[in-house]
Design an enzyme around this catalytic site. Structure first.
Site, PDB file in Angstrom:
ATOM      1  N   ARG A  94      38.810 -34.508 -39.007  1.00  0.00           N
ATOM      2  CA  ARG A  94      38.388 -34.237 -37.504  1.00  0.00           C
ATOM      3  C   ARG A  94      38.025 -32.581 -37.924  1.00  0.00           C
ATOM      4  O   ARG A  94      38.868 -31.770 -37.606  1.00  0.00           O
ATOM      5  CB  ARG A  94      39.502 -34.018 -36.638  1.00  0.00           C
ATOM      6  CG  ARG A  94      39.973 -35.721 -36.087  1.00  0.00           C
ATOM      7  CD  ARG A  94      41.034 -35.527 -35.150  1.00  0.00           C
ATOM      8  NE  ARG A  94      42.302 -35.378 -35.591  1.00  0.00           N
ATOM      9  CZ  ARG A  94      43.450 -35.205 -34.902  1.00  0.00           C
ATOM     10  NH1 ARG A  94      43.385 -35.439 -33.625  1.00  0.00           N
ATOM     11  NH2 ARG A  94      44.551 -35.148 -35.349  1.00  0.00           N
ATOM     12  N   ASP A  96      36.698 -28.930 -37.145  1.00  0.00           N
ATOM     13  CA  ASP A  96      36.591 -28.060 -35.929  1.00  0.00           C
ATOM     14  C   ASP A  96      34.927 -27.725 -35.664  1.00  0.00           C
ATOM     15  O   ASP A  96      34.280 -27.908 -36.086  1.00  0.00           O
ATOM     16  CB  ASP A  96      37.265 -26.803 -36.395  1.00  0.00           C
ATOM     17  CG  ASP A  96      38.771 -26.959 -36.383  1.00  0.00           C
ATOM     18  OD1 ASP A  96      39.469 -28.036 -35.728  1.00  0.00           O
ATOM     19  OD2 ASP A  96      39.485 -26.122 -37.196  1.00  0.00           O
ATOM     20  N   TYR A 160      36.577 -30.246 -49.726  1.00  0.00           N
ATOM     21  CA  TYR A 160      36.164 -29.064 -48.861  1.00  0.00           C
ATOM     22  C   TYR A 160      35.314 -27.931 -49.480  1.00  0.00           C
ATOM     23  O   TYR A 160      35.850 -27.542 -50.376  1.00  0.00           O
ATOM     24  CB  TYR A 160      37.082 -28.464 -47.660  1.00  0.00           C
ATOM     25  CG  TYR A 160      37.158 -29.336 -46.655  1.00  0.00           C
ATOM     26  CD1 TYR A 160      36.613 -28.981 -45.357  1.00  0.00           C
ATOM     27  CD2 TYR A 160      38.170 -30.142 -46.534  1.00  0.00           C
ATOM     28  CE1 TYR A 160      36.988 -29.949 -44.199  1.00  0.00           C
ATOM     29  CE2 TYR A 160      38.525 -31.074 -45.713  1.00  0.00           C
ATOM     30  CZ  TYR A 160      37.725 -30.708 -44.367  1.00  0.00           C
ATOM     31  OH  TYR A 160      38.073 -31.642 -43.192  1.00  0.00           O
ATOM     32  N   ARG A 247      40.262 -22.615 -44.087  1.00  0.00           N
ATOM     33  CA  ARG A 247      39.816 -21.407 -43.450  1.00  0.00           C
ATOM     34  C   ARG A 247      40.805 -20.171 -43.279  1.00  0.00           C
ATOM     35  O   ARG A 247      40.233 -18.970 -43.805  1.00  0.00           O
ATOM     36  CB  ARG A 247      39.234 -21.527 -41.957  1.00  0.00           C
ATOM     37  CG  ARG A 247      38.038 -22.639 -41.671  1.00  0.00           C
ATOM     38  CD  ARG A 247      37.647 -22.978 -40.303  1.00  0.00           C
ATOM     39  NE  ARG A 247      37.743 -21.817 -39.468  1.00  0.00           N
ATOM     40  CZ  ARG A 247      37.743 -21.887 -38.023  1.00  0.00           C
ATOM     41  NH1 ARG A 247      37.820 -23.179 -37.705  1.00  0.00           N
ATOM     42  NH2 ARG A 247      37.500 -20.682 -37.371  1.00  0.00           N
TER      43      ARG A 247
END
Length: 372
Positions: A94, A96, A160, A247
């Site tokens: 999921r 953002d 990522y 992040r």
């Protein structure tokens, strides 16, 4: 105008390549059904070696929201338009709002009696993309999986990457696609700092207060840095992540790179188990879900595992003098198959281990796995 023409030409070439690829996959699928008697349950997914991508700008994220455009909501809306029914699409992660994806994976159960599901999957891909043309979402791959498959829980690794643009001038073409940093960053210091995060740890300091995960314990398998022109690219690999974990890591490591923090401060932040100790949450612009690993393990129908057991039993019963190479490899062969989730054609795995292939058709016929 010229750029637009070139882009359209590239898109046409790309579509032709995809069409050819899926024609090949369709033939393989027919072989699985008619020769190996494997009946896949048709799901729509994008696999780890293909691209289901989206530009996160203007999106509220993967998950459906009451307000705003989401990836999940857009796909479900398109599926309803095509199949005239309500669907739930499950994604592997999921993302953002504002976060991009280069290799997202999702699944949906489609009606088996629809004209599109009986054709080459390319037609499903084309139908989705035709209705998604005004969005930044594109579907590149679709293939059948079994009923055990789940895009989220079947994944074993997620990759990522985070892009940081290091220069005085702000981004132009890449606006909304990178984190712009005017300061120069010391890559050596960043690499020293990240070492404290590798492995299994309590990442409380690296998750938001909105994180709904029951446990802050996560395992970072690998974090690497590379320079690509004026960019520093951080790649992070793990089975799963906490909310905004990548992040926050990026924001903290940037503070080490610009000299605000020291590399050893990362250890203090990690052990402090307090979000306020870490650096800022980096903007979503530079974050990309690059790919998901482990999805391919469910591409065969459920009865393949039974056929695999029969194959292994058969090869164990073979006369060793007649096929010594195959007999010797069976234990290692079986362990490898189990480690891969029972995923691949036995003959393909045999080739990997020995580099020599006995007559697969005759062998599988004798084992009773394919028709005579």
């Amino acid at each position: 105008y010229i750029t637009s023409i070139i882009q359209k030409s590239i898109d046409m070439i790309y579509i032709k390549i995809i069409d050819f690829t899926w024609q090949c996959i369709y033939i393989i699928n027919k072989i699985c059904k008619e020769i190996l008697e494997i009946e896949p349950v048709l799901f729509f997914i994008c696999d780890e070696e293909s691209d289901f991508y989206y530009d996160g700008n203007g999106l509220v994220g993967w998950q459906k929201q009451d307000i705003g455009v989401s990836v999940q909501g857009s796909l479900e809306k398109v599926a309803k338009q095509i199949f005239n029914d309500e669907f739930h699409i499950q994604g592997s992660g999921r993302t953002d709002a504002g976060v991009h994806a280069l290799g997202q994976v999702a699944h949906i159960e489609l009606p088996s009696n629809h004209r599109l599901t009986s054709k080459n999957p390319f037609y499903i891909i084309s139908a989705f993309n035709a209705l998604l043309k005004d969005t930044g979402i594109r579907v590149i791959s679709a293939k059948p999986v079994n009923t055990e498959f789940n895009a989220r829980f079947s994944a074993i690794k997620r990759y990522y990457k985070y892009r940081i643009l290091c220069r005085a001038a702000p981004p132009g073409i890449n606006k909304g696609k990178v984190w712009h940093c005017r300061k120069s960053l010391d890559l050596n210091l960043m690499q020293k700092g990240i070492r404290f995060l590798i492995g299994k740890h309590d990442f409380t300091s690296f998750r938001t207060i909105k994180c709904q995960a029951k446990s802050p314990i996560r395992t970072l398998d690998e974090v690497t840095f590379s320079t690509e022109g004026e960019e520093i690219v951080i790649r992070v690999i793990a089975k799963s992540f906490l909310h905004s974990q990548v992040r926050i890591i990026a924001g903290t490591i940037l503070k080490i790179g610009d000299g605000t923090l020291k590399p050893q401060d990362m250890d203090t932040i990690l052990k402090g188990k307090n979000r306020s100790l870490a650096g800022p949450t980096a903007p979503p612009d530079g974050l990309y879900l690059e790919k998901v690993e482990g999805i391919i393990k469910y591409m065969w129908a459920e009865d393949w595992s039974n056929k695999l057991d029969k194959f292994i039993s058969y090869t164990n019963a073979l006369d060793k003098s007649r096929d010594e190479r195959l007999i010797d490899i069976v234990p290692e062969f079986k362990n490898y198959i189990l480690s891969q989730g029972g995923t691949q054609d036995p003959m393909d795995l045999y080739i990997k281990f020995r580099g020599q292939k006995p007559n697969p058709e005759a062998l599988l016929k004798r084992a009773g796995l394919i028709k005579s």
